[in-house]
Design a protein around this motif. Structure first.
Motif, PDB file in Angstrom:
ATOM      1  N   GLY A  57      14.326 -10.693  -7.856  1.00 13.91           N
ATOM      2  CA  GLY A  57      13.769 -11.455  -6.738  1.00 13.91           C
ATOM      3  C   GLY A  57      13.036 -10.554  -5.770  1.00 13.91           C
ATOM      4  N   ARG A  58      13.592  -9.366  -5.576  1.00 12.00           N
ATOM      5  CA  ARG A  58      12.958  -8.417  -4.676  1.00 12.00           C
ATOM      6  C   ARG A  58      11.597  -7.986  -5.217  1.00 12.00           C
ATOM      7  N   ASP A  59      11.515  -7.830  -6.538  1.00 12.35           N
ATOM      8  CA  ASP A  59      10.230  -7.468  -7.144  1.00 12.35           C
ATOM      9  C   ASP A  59       9.203  -8.582  -6.929  1.00 12.35           C
ATOM     10  N   ILE A  60       9.672  -9.837  -6.977  1.00 14.96           N
ATOM     11  CA  ILE A  60       8.752 -10.952  -6.733  1.00 14.96           C
ATOM     12  C   ILE A  60       8.324 -10.962  -5.262  1.00 14.96           C
ATOM     13  N   ARG A  63       5.728  -8.442  -5.093  1.00 19.16           N
ATOM     14  CA  ARG A  63       4.526  -8.884  -5.794  1.00 19.16           C
ATOM     15  C   ARG A  63       3.725  -9.874  -4.969  1.00 19.16           C
ATOM     16  N   GLU A  64       4.430 -10.827  -4.337  1.00 19.96           N
ATOM     17  CA  GLU A  64       3.740 -11.859  -3.571  1.00 19.96           C
ATOM     18  C   GLU A  64       3.287 -11.359  -2.199  1.00 19.96           C
ATOM     19  N   GLY A  65       3.663 -10.122  -1.874  1.00 23.22           N
ATOM     20  CA  GLY A  65       3.202  -9.567  -0.601  1.00 23.22           C
ATOM     21  C   GLY A  65       3.875 -10.171   0.613  1.00 23.22           C
ATOM     22  N   CYS A  66       5.105 -10.621   0.459  1.00 26.68           N
ATOM     23  CA  CYS A  66       5.832 -11.221   1.590  1.00 26.68           C
ATOM     24  C   CYS A  66       5.888 -10.251   2.772  1.00 26.68           C
ATOM     25  N   TYR A  67       5.957  -8.933   2.433  1.00 26.72           N
ATOM     26  CA  TYR A  67       6.097  -7.912   3.469  1.00 26.72           C
ATOM     27  C   TYR A  67       4.866  -7.816   4.360  1.00 26.72           C
ATOM     28  N   GLY A 102       8.526  -2.712   7.666  1.00 25.50           N
ATOM     29  CA  GLY A 102       7.322  -3.357   8.188  1.00 25.50           C
ATOM     30  C   GLY A 102       7.066  -3.042   9.645  1.00 25.50           C
ATOM     31  N   SER A 103       5.834  -3.247  10.064  1.00 28.17           N
ATOM     32  CA  SER A 103       5.489  -2.964  11.444  1.00 28.17           C
ATOM     33  C   SER A 103       4.727  -4.128  12.063  1.00 28.17           C
ATOM     34  N   LYS A 104       4.653  -5.245  11.359  1.00 26.51           N
ATOM     35  CA  LYS A 104       3.903  -6.376  11.894  1.00 26.51           C
ATOM     36  C   LYS A 104       4.576  -7.673  11.475  1.00 26.51           C
TER      37      LYS A 104
END
Lengths: 246, 305
Positions: A57-60, A63-67, A102-104
């Protein structure tokens, strides 16, 4: 040649080398001590590597750029505590590679989103965010429910993480070390040789996406989201304890 | 050209390109020099006040200290953001302002809070933030929920009770709402009959014969719907079963169906597939004061009993 500013300025190679040295000092002084000062990572119980399903799940998530919109770091400020919960500890991301601090924040911080909402909510919200939060600007991720989870290389992914320091076990000595550190039940989950069985068993037992007939990417992503920030039991510790580590 | 520059008495670097192109060698502006010295001085003072330099397996702690209460004792330690945070939570300006109200609300009974305009004003403003952070994701920022998924909190219908005490229990302990699926028990015809009966309970125009047949299933052994919904179909608080007589729809999307057939289909769907809903328990995530404030806030949203 006399050493002078002029001799640096007219020698491009020397200028590059000395610039790199000057910049590195700042970085080295800030970063290197964190590797040997004992209090950098707080001593807390409960933090463990991700199970194969959570890691998938973390890889997804990556992949989806949630971060790009969601940070995973709650800072030690009163307003952040009131909104998101206890501030993040260094110990909590010790098995994250790469970390998701993250920073944003375009969306809310997710460091403690685990167990905050039901699985059904996450499924609905990832599929169509505006069907539950009308003012949301998050994109829809309907394919997570359609895509079958590909876990054929799960063992390899765990091996790669092991190389950068996550204590997944492959030999019996490594497994024994995990039994001592995390207890047998947990150590079994971090056994690379049982990656597929563990992944399937967790998906079957908890049925994150609400559809028992299929193993989808939604199962894995929701499994990951539901564990975020839940590993440390903060009721066990006095607030002052964490302040001693800084 | 060369002559004029010499007259200006500004130094040049001494190079000349293309015969007459020269480079001035002006001193740095004075403001820049002073800003540079000021930042050096700032750094030196900063090193003395705050934790800065790594030394062996430790680091310089700085001379500033922070004090806070821990286990009834006053702890004083070197300045760091975590200690500063504890201090802010305990004795910060905003925390103290809030604490005066919190203490008052926590020690007051629900009846006292509800009748005191001052405490209610506080509850409304803090409740809005709490609700937005924790509840709005499912129930919506206004509390009107999503039909079929998350209950509406602003109407007058309460599955698990609408008194402040009931709402407090719901927030604190959570609930699991469950209705079995009847797809194995009832065939399509019977499903339609029960759906007709359910719609008739809230005065929707439906087929009389079907209603009579549905009544038998609902109130008889076959469907056994009355075990949870009661013979009067008013629902039971203890199991969170819905009141079917009030034309308020939480799960079957009847209001959005444009024709009678759509309404029937919406109700049949729910009976066929059953319902599984979960309200998380918040007692480990929110403090008792926060739950109390939220209970009053939700009660005040519009439909409290």
């Amino acid at each position: 040649m006399k050493f002078s500013h002029e001799s640096i300025e007219i020698n491009a190679g020397l200028l590059i080398v000395l610039t790199l040295v000057a910049i590195s000092i700042g970085g080295l002084v800030e970063i290197v001590p964190l590797f040997y000062i004992p209090g950098t990572i707080e001593k807390v119980d409960g933090v463990r590597p991700y199970t194969p399903l959570e890691q998938a799940g973390r890889d997804i998530y990556t992949r989806e750029g949630c971060y790009l919109c969601h940070s995973q770091m709650i800072r030690p400020f009163r307003d952040e505590k009131l909104r998101f919960g206890h501030y993040s500890l260094a110990a909590e991301s010790q098995y994250d590679h790469p970390f998701q601090w993250g920073s944003k924040r375009t969306g809310p911080d997710l460091a403690r989103v685990g167990k905050k909402y039901s699985n059904a909510w996450h499924v609905q919200h990832l599929k169509a965010p505006r069907s539950v939060v009308p003012e949301s600007i998050m994109p829809n991720y309907p394919w997570l429910l359609e895509n079958t989870l590909n876990y054929s290389d799960m063992a390899d992914r765990m091996r790669a993480l092991k190389k950068v320091g996550v204590p997944y076990s492959e030999t019996s000595a490594e497994y024994q070390a995990n039994v001592e550190k995390f207890g047998k039940a947990k150590a079994d989950l971090f056994n690379i040789n049982l990656a597929d069985e563990n992944l399937l068993a967790q998906a079957r037992a908890e049925n994150f996406d609400g559809d028992r007939s299929r193993l989808t990417e939604m199962d894995a992503l929701v499994a990951y989201l539901q564990v975020l920030g839940t590993m440390v039991d903060f009721s066990q510790y006095d607030e002052g304890y964490f302040a001693e580590f800084r | 050209m060369t002559d004029k520059q010499t007259d200006n008495a500004v130094q040049t670097t001494g190079h000349a390109w293309d015969g007459d192109l020269q480079e001035f060698n002006n001193p740095l502006p004075r403001w820049w020099i002073w800003a540079f010295y000021a930042s050096v001085a700032f750094a030196l003072i900063y090193w003395i006040l705050y934790p800065v330099w790594p030394v062996g397996h430790d680091y310089t702690k700085g001379v500033l200290t922070v004090s806070y209460e821990s286990n009834g004792k006053t702890v004083t330690q070197h300045w760091n953001t975590r200690a500063k945070y504890i201090e802010d939570m305990q004795t910060g300006e905003e925390s103290l302002k809030q604490k005066a109200y919190l203490d008052k609300v926590v020690n007051a009974s629900y009846a006292a809070i509800l009748s005191d305009p001052d405490m209610m004003a506080f509850t409304r403003s803090i409740g809005k933030g709490l609700f937005g952070d924790n509840c709005a994701a499912c129930h919506g920022s206004g509390g009107n929920g999503v039909i079929g998924k998350f209950p509406n909190l602003v109407d007058d219908s309460w599955l698990w009770g609408g008194t402040v005490e009931d709402i407090h229990a719901t927030i604190s302990d959570g609930h699991r709402g469950f209705m079995p699926a009847f797809r194995e028990t009832l065939n399509d015809e019977e499903l339609e009959q029960v759906a007709n009966y359910v719609l008739s309970l809230s005065g929707q125009a439906v087929d009389k014969e079907q209603v009579a047949a549905g009544d038998k299933i609902f109130n008889g052994q076959k469907g056994g719907c009355h075990y949870c919904h009661t013979h009067q179909a008013k629902g039971m608080k203890s199991v969170g079963s819905a009141n079917l007589t009030d034309a308020i729809w939480s799960i079957a999307d009847v209001p959005d169906a444009s024709d009678p057939k759509g309404k029937l289909e919406a109700v049949e769907q729910v009976i066929r597939n059953g319902v599984q809903r979960r309200m998380p328990a918040w007692r480990d995530r929110l403090t008792p004061e926060q739950i109390k404030l939220l209970a009053v806030y939700v009660h005040e949203l519009g439909g409290g009993k």
